[in-house]
Design a protein around this motif. Structure first.
Motif, PDB file in Angstrom:
ATOM      1  N   ALA A 183      41.939  49.988  67.957  1.00  0.00           N
ATOM      2  CA  ALA A 183      42.178  50.918  69.058  1.00  0.00           C
ATOM      3  C   ALA A 183      40.852  51.352  69.670  1.00  0.00           C
ATOM      4  O   ALA A 183      39.772  50.838  69.331  1.00  0.00           O
ATOM      5  CB  ALA A 183      42.979  52.124  68.575  1.00  0.00           C
ATOM      6  N   SER A 184      40.930  52.318  70.565  1.00  0.00           N
ATOM      7  CA  SER A 184      39.766  52.824  71.291  1.00  0.00           C
ATOM      8  C   SER A 184      39.062  53.871  70.435  1.00  0.00           C
ATOM      9  O   SER A 184      39.293  55.075  70.560  1.00  0.00           O
ATOM     10  CB  SER A 184      40.211  53.425  72.628  1.00  0.00           C
ATOM     11  N   ILE A 185      38.206  53.400  69.549  1.00  0.00           N
ATOM     12  CA  ILE A 185      37.523  54.245  68.580  1.00  0.00           C
ATOM     13  C   ILE A 185      36.038  53.944  68.619  1.00  0.00           C
ATOM     14  O   ILE A 185      35.621  52.834  68.989  1.00  0.00           O
ATOM     15  CB  ILE A 185      38.104  53.982  67.170  1.00  0.00           C
TER      16      ILE A 185
ATOM     17  N   GLY B  48      43.746  59.930  77.053  1.00  0.00           N
ATOM     18  CA  GLY B  48      44.607  60.025  78.219  1.00  0.00           C
ATOM     19  C   GLY B  48      44.456  58.919  79.237  1.00  0.00           C
ATOM     20  O   GLY B  48      45.190  58.884  80.228  1.00  0.00           O
ATOM     21  N   ASP B  49      43.537  57.979  79.027  1.00  0.00           N
ATOM     22  CA  ASP B  49      43.240  56.909  79.988  1.00  0.00           C
ATOM     23  C   ASP B  49      43.564  55.567  79.337  1.00  0.00           C
ATOM     24  O   ASP B  49      42.757  55.002  78.598  1.00  0.00           O
ATOM     25  CB  ASP B  49      41.767  56.981  80.391  1.00  0.00           C
ATOM     26  N   VAL B  50      44.742  55.014  79.599  1.00  0.00           N
ATOM     27  CA  VAL B  50      45.186  53.819  78.890  1.00  0.00           C
ATOM     28  C   VAL B  50      44.347  52.595  79.254  1.00  0.00           C
ATOM     29  O   VAL B  50      44.090  51.741  78.388  1.00  0.00           O
ATOM     30  CB  VAL B  50      46.691  53.570  79.132  1.00  0.00           C
ATOM     31  N   ILE B  51      43.891  52.489  80.503  1.00  0.00           N
ATOM     32  CA  ILE B  51      43.042  51.354  80.879  1.00  0.00           C
ATOM     33  C   ILE B  51      41.669  51.481  80.234  1.00  0.00           C
ATOM     34  O   ILE B  51      41.100  50.492  79.740  1.00  0.00           O
ATOM     35  CB  ILE B  51      42.922  51.237  82.403  1.00  0.00           C
TER      36      ILE B  51
ATOM     37  N   PRO C  69      48.449  60.052  67.596  1.00  0.00           N
ATOM     38  CA  PRO C  69      49.067  60.245  68.912  1.00  0.00           C
ATOM     39  C   PRO C  69      48.108  60.051  70.082  1.00  0.00           C
ATOM     40  O   PRO C  69      48.529  59.627  71.161  1.00  0.00           O
ATOM     41  CB  PRO C  69      49.574  61.691  68.842  1.00  0.00           C
ATOM     42  N   GLY C  70      46.816  60.324  69.889  1.00  0.00           N
ATOM     43  CA  GLY C  70      45.847  60.178  70.976  1.00  0.00           C
ATOM     44  C   GLY C  70      45.539  58.750  71.347  1.00  0.00           C
ATOM     45  O   GLY C  70      44.980  58.494  72.431  1.00  0.00           O
ATOM     46  N   TRP C  71      45.897  57.816  70.475  1.00  0.00           N
ATOM     47  CA  TRP C  71      45.700  56.403  70.807  1.00  0.00           C
ATOM     48  C   TRP C  71      46.895  55.915  71.612  1.00  0.00           C
ATOM     49  O   TRP C  71      48.025  55.892  71.129  1.00  0.00           O
ATOM     50  CB  TRP C  71      45.547  55.567  69.541  1.00  0.00           C
ATOM     51  N   LEU C  72      46.655  55.496  72.830  1.00  0.00           N
ATOM     52  CA  LEU C  72      47.717  55.046  73.723  1.00  0.00           C
ATOM     53  C   LEU C  72      48.005  53.567  73.580  1.00  0.00           C
ATOM     54  O   LEU C  72      49.063  53.093  74.002  1.00  0.00           O
ATOM     55  CB  LEU C  72      47.326  55.360  75.173  1.00  0.00           C
ATOM     56  N   ILE C  73      47.064  52.827  72.996  1.00  0.00           N
ATOM     57  CA  ILE C  73      47.198  51.372  72.888  1.00  0.00           C
ATOM     58  C   ILE C  73      46.490  50.894  71.630  1.00  0.00           C
ATOM     59  O   ILE C  73      45.468  51.462  71.217  1.00  0.00           O
ATOM     60  CB  ILE C  73      46.626  50.672  74.142  1.00  0.00           C
TER      61      ILE C  73
END
Length: 405
Positions: A305-307, A317-320, A383-387
């Protein structure tokens, strides 16, 4: 209606297409008027052993029976295009929007088949990821043992096990513990163990926001008692929302293990300048694992994920933005194995919010081209990970000292 994933396909066991170089080749299948998309990634070296990852996604037209037929037709087109028979399937995962009512539509399957409720995106009832293995020596012989399909090549035996549950326990912690105990006993009965032979796991949690911690705690305790610690290694894994056809199952497990695996065939990969080790925030899995054979190397990328290197969520909050960082992290892990995004054979993409499906699908096609992918609605463990994205890459190797694939 009951269709079958083993209904007759064109009987072509050998490819009629010219040999490809030792690299992943992506093929986009022409599905004609079918409301479907299909892709194939194939890899074959001079030995002639070809492996293919096939993905099929639907456009969401019709009811469950109609969509099941459409999926099978698109799958057949993909197999025909590559020139392989359905009997070469080793593993399939069926992604369903309503697994309780839909898993019976396809009948039985001769290969390891995983059924999971992760609604495909953009909205449809089914999608499919299938793994096929073809040899110039003839059909790869497989055996079934309950939920496990096994095949032997040289001195190695590959075991794909699906849908392990323990639904009689009341909590996700106890269910996870019992699943691991049962799987550990199965491995032991076949002279294997978690630490030395299990290469990849997938954990599905019916209510991940409520029950993931129970899985984490039970797995950590079981691992520690079986020699898997931060001082040794863990297992490449994905822990994601997903339901089993048995509604009482809070967690379920799919796994891939290799009997006879040599310790020098395994490499556990990290990219600490991009993303921290998982035990820094209390979980126990490897970021990636590479398995080397004499002519190829498989790289299993865990759910990513975005880590950042401190374990913080980037681009909240920014999925892209999260997609871009996730791909950057995956590329950093692949680089440690001598691979890159161009070596990917398949990726699975999990989205928390189904409303993001269309924009992420378009972005994936733009950024990754014809890489076979599956996109589903499946919340991530935070929950903060959107993808979240996982992947499998294949690269050529020249290591005569280790077994062949």
């Amino acid at each position: 209606m009951s269709t079958s994933l083993n209904r007759p396909f064109t009987d072509r066991h050998t490819s009629t297409m010219p040999p490809c170089e030792a690299t992943v080749e992506w093929l986009t299948i022409d599905c004609g008027e079918l409301p479907a998309s299909a892709e194939v990634a194939r890899f074959r070296t001079a030995s002639g052993v070809m492996e293919c990852h096939v993905t099929v996604r639907l456009d969401g037209e019709g009811g469950a029976a109609e969509q099941a037929e459409c999926l099978l037709d698109a799958y057949q087109l993909a197999l025909d295009t590559v020139g392989i028979d359905v009997s070469s399937a080793i593993f399939r995962r069926m992604f369903c929007s309503d697994v309780v009512n839909q898993s019976g539509l396809f009948g039985s399957s001769a290969c390891a088949t995983s059924w999971v409720c992760q609604p495909p995106l953009p909205a449809s009832k089914f999608s499919l990821w299938a793994y096929h293995l073809c040899s110039p020596e003839g059909a790869v012989e497989t055996t079934r043992d309950g939920a496990t399909t096994s095949y032997r090549r040289g001195g190695l035996t590959h075991h794909w096990t699906t849908g392990m549950i323990e639904a009689n326990e009341s909590s996700s912690l106890e269910q996870t513990r019992r699943v691991l105990e049962n799987y550990g006993a199965w491995l032991h009965s076949r002279h294997m163990n978690l630490a030395d032979h299990v290469v990849r796991t997938w954990w599905f949690v019916q209510n991940i926001d409520a029950d993931y911690q129970g899985l984490v705690d039970a797995r950590r305790d079981f691992f520690e008692s079986h020699g898997l610690t931060s001082d040794t290694h863990y297992i490449a894994s994905t822990g994601i929302a997903g339901a089993h056809p048995e509604v009482a199952a809070k967690v379920s497990l799919d796994s891939y293990a290799i009997g006879g695996l040599h310790p020098d065939q395994l490499e556990f990969l990290g990219a600490p300048d991009h993303l921290c080790p998982t035990n820094h925030y209390g979980v126990t899995f490897e970021r990636a694992t590479a398995v080397s054979y004499s002519d190829r190397r498989h790289v299993f990328i865990s759910g990513t994920a975005s880590i950042d290197s401190e374990g913080r969520i980037l681009h909240p909050g920014d999925v892209i933005g999260q997609l871009d960082r996730t791909l950057e992290n995956i590329e950093a892990l692949l680089e440690k194995a001598g691979a890159n995004l161009g070596d990917l054979a398949a990726i699975l993409v999990y989205l928390r919010d189904p409303a993001d499906g269309a924009v992420i699908e378009a972005s994936l096609l733009e950024k990754l081209g014809a890489v076979p992918f599956i996109l589903v609605n499946a919340p991530v463990c935070r929950p903060g990970w959107l993808i979240e994205i996982e992947g499998i890459a294949v690269i050529p190797a020249h290591l005569p000292e280790v077994p062949e694939y």
